[in-house]
Design an enzyme around this catalytic site. Structure first.
Site, PDB file in Angstrom:
ATOM      1  N   CYS A  43      -7.493  -8.909  13.276  1.00 17.80           N
ATOM      2  CA  CYS A  43      -5.902  -8.372  12.861  1.00 17.80           C
ATOM      3  C   CYS A  43      -5.420  -9.654  13.095  1.00 17.80           C
ATOM      4  CB  CYS A  43      -5.701  -7.066  13.801  1.00 17.80           C
ATOM      5  SG  CYS A  43      -3.979  -6.963  13.980  1.00 17.80           S
ATOM      6  N   CYS A  48      -4.330  -8.284   9.461  1.00 17.79           N
ATOM      7  CA  CYS A  48      -3.156  -7.353   9.498  1.00 17.79           C
ATOM      8  C   CYS A  48      -2.100  -8.444   9.499  1.00 17.79           C
ATOM      9  CB  CYS A  48      -3.003  -6.501  10.461  1.00 17.79           C
ATOM     10  SG  CYS A  48      -4.569  -5.687  11.153  1.00 17.79           S
ATOM     11  N   LYS A  51      -1.796 -11.302   6.845  1.00 16.32           N
ATOM     12  CA  LYS A  51      -1.472 -10.628   5.395  1.00 16.32           C
ATOM     13  C   LYS A  51      -0.063 -10.115   5.422  1.00 16.32           C
ATOM     14  CE  LYS A  51      -1.404  -6.628   5.747  1.00 16.32           C
ATOM     15  NZ  LYS A  51      -2.606  -5.546   5.718  1.00 16.32           N
ATOM     16  N   TYR A 180      -7.557  -0.561   0.414  1.00 18.02           N
ATOM     17  CA  TYR A 180      -6.281  -1.218   1.023  1.00 18.02           C
ATOM     18  C   TYR A 180      -6.168  -2.673   0.616  1.00 18.02           C
ATOM     19  CZ  TYR A 180      -5.760   2.367   4.866  1.00 18.02           C
ATOM     20  OH  TYR A 180      -5.598   3.446   5.734  1.00 18.02           O
ATOM     21  N   GLU A 184      -3.512  -4.695  -1.567  1.00 17.27           N
ATOM     22  CA  GLU A 184      -2.460  -5.483  -0.749  1.00 17.27           C
ATOM     23  C   GLU A 184      -2.823  -6.848  -1.446  1.00 17.27           C
ATOM     24  OE1 GLU A 184      -2.187  -3.286   3.328  1.00 17.27           O
ATOM     25  OE2 GLU A 184      -3.600  -4.975   3.042  1.00 17.27           O
ATOM     26  N   HIS A 440      23.610   9.731   5.945  1.00 12.40           N
ATOM     27  CA  HIS A 440      23.745   9.354   4.780  1.00 12.40           C
ATOM     28  C   HIS A 440      24.441   8.110   4.650  1.00 12.40           C
ATOM     29  CE1 HIS A 440      24.674  10.130   0.541  1.00 12.40           C
ATOM     30  NE2 HIS A 440      25.830  10.103   0.753  1.00 12.40           N
ATOM     31  N   GLU A 445      16.711  10.078   4.126  1.00 15.01           N
ATOM     32  CA  GLU A 445      17.503  11.334   4.676  1.00 15.01           C
ATOM     33  C   GLU A 445      16.943  12.335   3.634  1.00 15.01           C
ATOM     34  OE1 GLU A 445      21.568  11.883   2.743  1.00 15.01           O
ATOM     35  OE2 GLU A 445      21.327   9.709   2.032  1.00 15.01           O
TER      36      GLU A 445
HETATM   37  P1  NDP Z   1     -12.076   0.113   1.476  1.00 16.28           P
HETATM   38  O1  NDP Z   1     -13.318   0.666   1.796  1.00 16.28           O
HETATM   39  O2  NDP Z   1     -10.765   0.306   1.683  1.00 16.28           O
HETATM   40  O3  NDP Z   1     -12.285  -0.233  -0.134  1.00 16.28           O
HETATM   41  C1  NDP Z   1     -13.235  -1.090  -0.745  1.00 16.28           C
HETATM   42  C2  NDP Z   1     -13.128  -1.116  -2.319  1.00 16.28           C
HETATM   43  O4  NDP Z   1     -14.338  -1.665  -2.767  1.00 16.28           O
HETATM   44  C3  NDP Z   1     -13.146   0.559  -2.817  1.00 16.28           C
HETATM   45  O5  NDP Z   1     -12.245   0.727  -3.779  1.00 16.28           O
HETATM   46  C4  NDP Z   1     -14.527   0.680  -3.321  1.00 16.28           C
HETATM   47  O6  NDP Z   1     -14.485   1.623  -4.488  1.00 16.28           O
HETATM   48  C5  NDP Z   1     -14.960  -0.709  -3.855  1.00 16.28           C
HETATM   49  N1  NDP Z   1     -16.262  -0.957  -3.859  1.00 16.28           N
HETATM   50  C6  NDP Z   1     -17.252  -0.655  -2.956  1.00 16.28           C
HETATM   51  N2  NDP Z   1     -18.460  -0.890  -3.219  1.00 16.28           N
HETATM   52  C7  NDP Z   1     -18.519  -1.446  -4.476  1.00 16.28           C
HETATM   53  C8  NDP Z   1     -19.181  -2.040  -5.641  1.00 16.28           C
HETATM   54  N3  NDP Z   1     -20.572  -2.041  -5.266  1.00 16.28           N
HETATM   55  N4  NDP Z   1     -18.632  -2.464  -6.844  1.00 16.28           N
HETATM   56  C9  NDP Z   1     -17.397  -2.461  -6.809  1.00 16.28           C
HETATM   57  N5  NDP Z   1     -16.437  -1.825  -6.152  1.00 16.28           N
HETATM   58  C10 NDP Z   1     -16.972  -1.283  -4.848  1.00 16.28           C
HETATM   59  O7  NDP Z   1     -12.237  -1.475   2.179  1.00 16.28           O
HETATM   60  P2  NDP Z   1     -11.274  -2.672   2.287  1.00 16.28           P
HETATM   61  O8  NDP Z   1     -12.164  -3.988   2.279  1.00 16.28           O
HETATM   62  O9  NDP Z   1      -9.979  -2.901   1.177  1.00 16.28           O
HETATM   63  O10 NDP Z   1     -10.599  -2.239   3.815  1.00 16.28           O
HETATM   64  C11 NDP Z   1     -11.616  -1.968   4.962  1.00 16.28           C
HETATM   65  C12 NDP Z   1     -11.011  -1.385   5.957  1.00 16.28           C
HETATM   66  O11 NDP Z   1     -10.080  -2.031   6.663  1.00 16.28           O
HETATM   67  C13 NDP Z   1     -10.076   0.059   5.181  1.00 16.28           C
HETATM   68  O12 NDP Z   1     -10.732   0.958   4.999  1.00 16.28           O
HETATM   69  C14 NDP Z   1      -9.094   0.297   6.401  1.00 16.28           C
HETATM   70  O13 NDP Z   1      -9.468   0.849   7.493  1.00 16.28           O
HETATM   71  C15 NDP Z   1      -8.885  -1.322   7.060  1.00 16.28           C
HETATM   72  N6  NDP Z   1      -7.564  -1.910   6.351  1.00 16.28           N
HETATM   73  C16 NDP Z   1      -6.587  -1.595   6.715  1.00 16.28           C
HETATM   74  C17 NDP Z   1      -5.274  -2.014   6.374  1.00 16.28           C
HETATM   75  C18 NDP Z   1      -3.964  -1.378   6.744  1.00 16.28           C
HETATM   76  O14 NDP Z   1      -3.765  -0.636   7.655  1.00 16.28           O
HETATM   77  N7  NDP Z   1      -2.816  -1.876   5.855  1.00 16.28           N
HETATM   78  C19 NDP Z   1      -5.269  -3.438   5.524  1.00 16.28           C
HETATM   79  C20 NDP Z   1      -6.832  -3.736   5.035  1.00 16.28           C
HETATM   80  C21 NDP Z   1      -7.747  -3.047   5.628  1.00 16.28           C
HETATM   81  P3  NDP Z   1     -14.549   3.205  -4.045  1.00 16.28           P
HETATM   82  O15 NDP Z   1     -13.119   3.533  -4.001  1.00 16.28           O
HETATM   83  O16 NDP Z   1     -14.908   3.652  -5.649  1.00 16.28           O
HETATM   84  O17 NDP Z   1     -15.401   3.326  -3.034  1.00 16.28           O
END
Ligand code: NDP
Length: 454
Positions: A43, A48, A51, A180, A184, A440, A445
């Protein structure tokens, strides 16, 4: 009774580890923490916090242009200085990391800047000094690490870890993923003026979110000038001149200067020696725990992303606090993982708490839920030319119309969902929203005047 060096040894000085250490220290327990990187964890050091600063930075670029709609004549040609922002953010990361070290010191926690690995269920070894330490209880709070698929040329790609430290901004970037981090960072790069392509294997970003939110996430990235490529998975990355060529499974190719893989994160348990202690893990390497964060071995607990439950900083902190209640206060406490609000820091952001419409209908029956929603252009954007809109959706369940899900896309969603999360957690009903008077003129709202979706 065996005599141990410490009452509690914690592996990992991230959000969950430091909170647990602080609370245990305050109880007068003998506590130590080992961390192979800097205190603060994902984080603070590479997640976080930095970022969010980059998001702020990206938004300023838009504000400068949008100010013209409000009468400002911006004469100079604004240019973005990446090294200046990068270094300012890293300075702040160092300051915060120092504060985390200070918290440990103040609470009489011994801190080892070394990697720790299990020797057995009560003993760990510090890998640099070779020192072996025993503890009555060991907490695993090592978090997760970026993961990428094993494709040809993957070594050319960066992950979010490296994105914070780039020497210079590329002219073109390809962000792979639809979660996510991908959404982002695509927004951050585009906001800095980098020609950005986001490639996702599905047809709507943010799998698991409400479908209407996912539609708007696609649109939002589009409005921000990101080129969306859907239904493609990367197959190979090759180096071409000073840049890269990425080939997808449908045979298409994209040329770019930087490839960032945001394809998920995995628990950071490889090589930790958990098997020597007999700790069970799942197929992804997550420590299997019960509701009290206790592993399959009685004196070993785990909190945070290493357990792969809900991978969010505030959750790790709550799990750590519950663990201390359970272990040292004779008060077994299971953290309740339901209705956790979260935000995706796209520009504008997305906020979500509780059930999506699809999940609510599946769980309670489509006839038992009601959906209220609105989609409008916020007042501020009338004059500044921004095409971004506001979307709000409220889902209720049963005859008393208890609010079980709220989803927002648009300005301030991250802030608003924090407050709206209280209403879901408290079990408030649509009638409670209706009898709350509007403020307002605000965009918020609208949440107290929502009507049934027709
Ligand atoms: P996510 O699991 O959210 O996203 C991973 C992405 O990669 C998905 O779109 C997935 O596709 C894709 N993917 C996975 N495997 C492959 C592959 N072999 N080939 C192509 N695409 C693939 O992970 P993140 O790394 O974005 O984030 C990890 C975690 O960190 C989040 O789940 C969240 O809990 C936390 N986080 C929270 C934030 C916040 O609160 N603002 C900010 C950043 C992270 P598919 O959707 O089809 O599975």
């Amino acid at each position: 009774m065996a005599e141990y060096d410490y009452d509690l040894f914690i592996i990992g000085a991230g959000s969950g580890g430091v909170r647990s250490a602080r609370l245990a220290g305050q109880l007068g327990k003998r506590v130590a923490v080992a961390e192979e990187s800097r205190p603060g964890g994902t984080c603070v050091v590479r997640g976080c916090v930095p970022k969010k600063y980059l998001v702020f930075g990206a938004e300023y670029g838009k504000s400068v242009k949008q100010a013209e709609g409000y009468g400002w004549e911006v004469d100079a040609n604004p240019r973005f200085n990446w090294p200046k922002l990068r270094d300012a953010v890293q300075d702040e990361v160092s300051r915060l990391s120092g504060l985390y070290a200070g918290i440990l010191e103040k609470n009489c926690v011994d801190f080892f800047t070394e990697r720790a690995e299990f020797v057995n269920a009560h003993k760990i070894r510090l890998t640099t000094s070779g020192k072996e330490i025993t503890a009555e209880t060991i907490l695993v709070a090592v978090g997760g690490r970026p993961w990428m698929p094993n494709l040809k040329g993957a070594e050319y790609a960066i992950t979010s870890d490296e994105a914070f430290l780039l020497d210079r901004l590329p002219e073109r970037v390809l962000v792979i993923g639809g979660g996510y981090i991908a959404c982002e960072f695509a927004g951050i790069f585009a906001g800095f003026g980098v020609k950005t392509v986001q490639a996702y294997r599905g047809s709507k970003y943010l799998k698991g979110f409400d479908e209407d939110v996912r539609d708007r996430a696609n649109k939002l990235q589009d409005i921000n000038g990101i080129e969306n490529r859907f239904n493609v998975s990367p197959k190979e990355i090759t180096k071409v001149g000073g840049g890269y060529k990425v080939t997808f499974d449908d045979g298409t190719q994209i040329g770019t200067d930087l490839v960032m893989m945001a394809t998920g994160r995995r628990p950071h348990t490889a090589g930790l020696g958990l098997e020597k202690a007999g700790v069970e893990m799942d197929d992804l390497g997550a420590v299997k725990v019960d509701e009290f964060s206790q592993s399959s071995i009685k004196n070993i607990y785990a909190v945070g992303d290493v357990t792969n439950r809900v991978n969010l900083t505030p959750v790790a902190i709550r799990e750590g606090a519950a663990f201390i209640e359970t272990l040292f206060k004779d008060n077994p406490t299971a953290y309740d993982h339901s209705d956790i609000a979260s935000a995706v820091f796209t520009q504008p952001p997305i906020g979500s708490v509780g059930y999506s419409e699809t999940d609510a209908a599946a769980k309670f029956g489509a006839d038992n839920i009601h959906v209220y929603q609105t989609d409008f252009r916020p007042m501020k954007n009338i004059l500044n030319g921004s095409e971004h809109r506001i979307f709000m959706k409220l889902i209720t369940m049963g005859n008393n119309e208890q609010v079980i899900g709220i989803h927002m896309v648009g300005d301030y969603s991250g802030e608003l969902i924090q407050v709206l999360g209280i209403t879901v957690k408290a079990g408030l009903t649509k009638a409670d929203f209706d009898r709350t008077c509007a403020v307002h003129p605000t965009l918020a709202e609208e949440i107290v005047t929502l009507t049934l979706r027709s």
